[in-house]
Scaffold this active site. Structure first.
Site, PDB file in Angstrom:
ATOM      1  N   GLN A   1      40.269  74.247  90.406  1.00 31.71           N
ATOM      2  CA  GLN A   1      40.135  75.568  91.081  1.00 31.71           C
ATOM      3  C   GLN A   1      38.991  76.444  90.511  1.00 31.71           C
ATOM      4  O   GLN A   1      38.365  77.217  91.002  1.00 31.71           O
ATOM      5  CB  GLN A   1      41.360  76.271  90.981  1.00 31.71           C
ATOM      6  CG  GLN A   1      41.788  77.865  91.228  1.00 31.71           C
ATOM      7  CD  GLN A   1      42.792  78.395  90.954  1.00 31.71           C
ATOM      8  OE1 GLN A   1      43.895  77.922  91.966  1.00 31.71           O
ATOM      9  NE2 GLN A   1      43.062  79.139  90.153  1.00 31.71           N
TER      10      GLN A   1
ATOM     11  N   HIS B   1      49.339  83.812  81.699  1.00 35.12           N
ATOM     12  CA  HIS B   1      48.830  84.951  82.584  1.00 35.12           C
ATOM     13  C   HIS B   1      48.664  86.360  81.573  1.00 35.12           C
ATOM     14  O   HIS B   1      47.511  86.893  81.617  1.00 35.12           O
ATOM     15  CB  HIS B   1      50.034  85.386  83.480  1.00 35.12           C
ATOM     16  CG  HIS B   1      50.047  84.463  84.805  1.00 35.12           C
ATOM     17  ND1 HIS B   1      51.296  83.719  84.784  1.00 35.12           N
ATOM     18  CD2 HIS B   1      49.498  83.980  85.786  1.00 35.12           C
ATOM     19  CE1 HIS B   1      51.590  83.033  85.768  1.00 35.12           C
ATOM     20  NE2 HIS B   1      50.340  83.218  86.329  1.00 35.12           N
TER      21      HIS B   1
HETATM   22  O1  PAF Z   1      45.810  80.128  90.118  1.00 36.51           O
HETATM   23  C1  PAF Z   1      46.641  80.801  90.930  1.00 36.51           C
HETATM   24  O2  PAF Z   1      47.707  81.448  90.585  1.00 36.51           O
HETATM   25  C2  PAF Z   1      46.404  80.902  92.444  1.00 36.51           C
HETATM   26  O3  PAF Z   1      45.778  79.630  92.797  1.00 36.51           O
HETATM   27  C3  PAF Z   1      45.362  82.018  92.689  1.00 36.51           C
HETATM   28  C4  PAF Z   1      43.922  81.873  92.011  1.00 36.51           C
HETATM   29  C5  PAF Z   1      45.902  83.454  92.292  1.00 36.51           C
HETATM   30  C6  PAF Z   1      44.900  82.158  94.128  1.00 36.51           C
HETATM   31  O4  PAF Z   1      46.449  82.304  94.882  1.00 36.51           O
END
Ligand code: PAF
Length: 273
Positions: free
Chosen positions: A150, A34
């Site tokens: 995603q 992150h």
């Molecule tokens: O990747 C993540 O942490 C989640 O899927 C996100 C994109 C924040 C959506 O809740």
């Protein structure tokens, strides 16, 4: 750094920003993966907004929504030190309403691979990301390549809904031993963590085979499955960048993906060729 809970409050602060706004949506329990997204956003934009929201709609019944790690104080510190301007920490009732107008994942690409094993997961992801985009109105949004499907579906949603947002794919961050960073790694016992290394090992092997001339996807998958034998594998798949299954590896347009259980913990990882 300003910490806000309601979408209205966020929009008030957002309206005062001049220049570009980078956005990093997260579910918290922030790790170096992150942090790399946040640092990139801080570098590339005039302002950075991070959201922390453990989104209930993307967890299936029986999944780890309740036990998903929540470390709000540590997360706040990380964001503050990284130079985040605005931290958005809504509650469920701030985001979801009764009998909503729904955004859905595409019926095909949203229901293969991750979407096959977690049916409805991407409906929840796109539902919340679409809302967050509406609230935050970012110039750019940052997503890790580890959640490759995603990322693909968010890029698709941006195209399909004519969002004027740059989606920035960011490299997978790994521990020194190769394990891809994930908030779920905290569930692993030391023994399981050792076993989990087989996932990145198998991906490296797959990449190496391709680089040394083996382009046959089936043969590569078979070799990888030998390495993954001690794990409970859900899938090993080779797709192009649009998530079509392919028979032959094509450099510059291939992703090798793995999903497997190590004990009770479900892990995913991939490598882009
Ligand atoms: O990747 C993540 O942490 C989640 O899927 C996100 C994109 C924040 C959506 O809740």
């Amino acid at each position: 750094m300003q910490v806000v809970r309601s979408p209205q409050e966020l929009q008030e602060y957002r309206a005062k920003f001049q220049g570009s706004v980078g956005f990093v949506p997260t579910m918290g329990a922030l790790h170096k993966g992150h942090l790399s997204l946040i640092e990139r956003s801080v570098k590339e934009n005039d302002h950075t907004i991070v959201s922390i929201f453990v989104n209930p709609t993307q967890f299936l019944p029986g999944e780890d929504f309740e036990k998903y790690p929540r470390r709000y104080d540590a997360d706040k510190k990380i964001c503050e030190l990284a130079g985040v301007d605005l931290l958005f920490m809504p509650q469920k009732e701030d985001i979801y309403h009764e009998d909503e107008v729904l955004v859905q994942a595409p019926r095909q690409k949203g229901y293969i691979l991750e979407g096959h094993f977690r049916p409805g997961h991407f409906d929840g992801v796109l539902r919340v990301v679409n809302k967050l985009f509406h609230i935050v109105r970012p110039t750019r949004a940052y997503f890790g390549k580890k959640d490759a499907q995603q990322l693909y579906l968010i890029q698709k949603m941006v195209r399909d809904f004519f969002w004027d947002i740059g989606i920035v794919p960011c490299e997978i961050i790994r521990d020194r031993d190769g394990l891809a960073l994930s908030s779920r790694n905290v569930y692993l016992t030391p023994q399981e963590r050792q076993k989990a290394l087989l996932i990145s090992k198998s991906l490296k092997r797959g990449a190496k085979l391709a680089q040394s001339g083996q382009r046959d996807a089936q043969k590569i998958k078979e070799e990888m499955l030998k390495i993954l034998e001690p794990l409970d594998v859900e899938y090993v798949e080779i797709v192009d960048r649009n998530f079509n299954k392919i028979d032959k590896v094509e450099f510059g347009n291939t992703i090798i993906l793995v999903a497997a259980y190590v004990g009770q913990t479900r892990l995913i990882d991939n490598i882009w060729l």
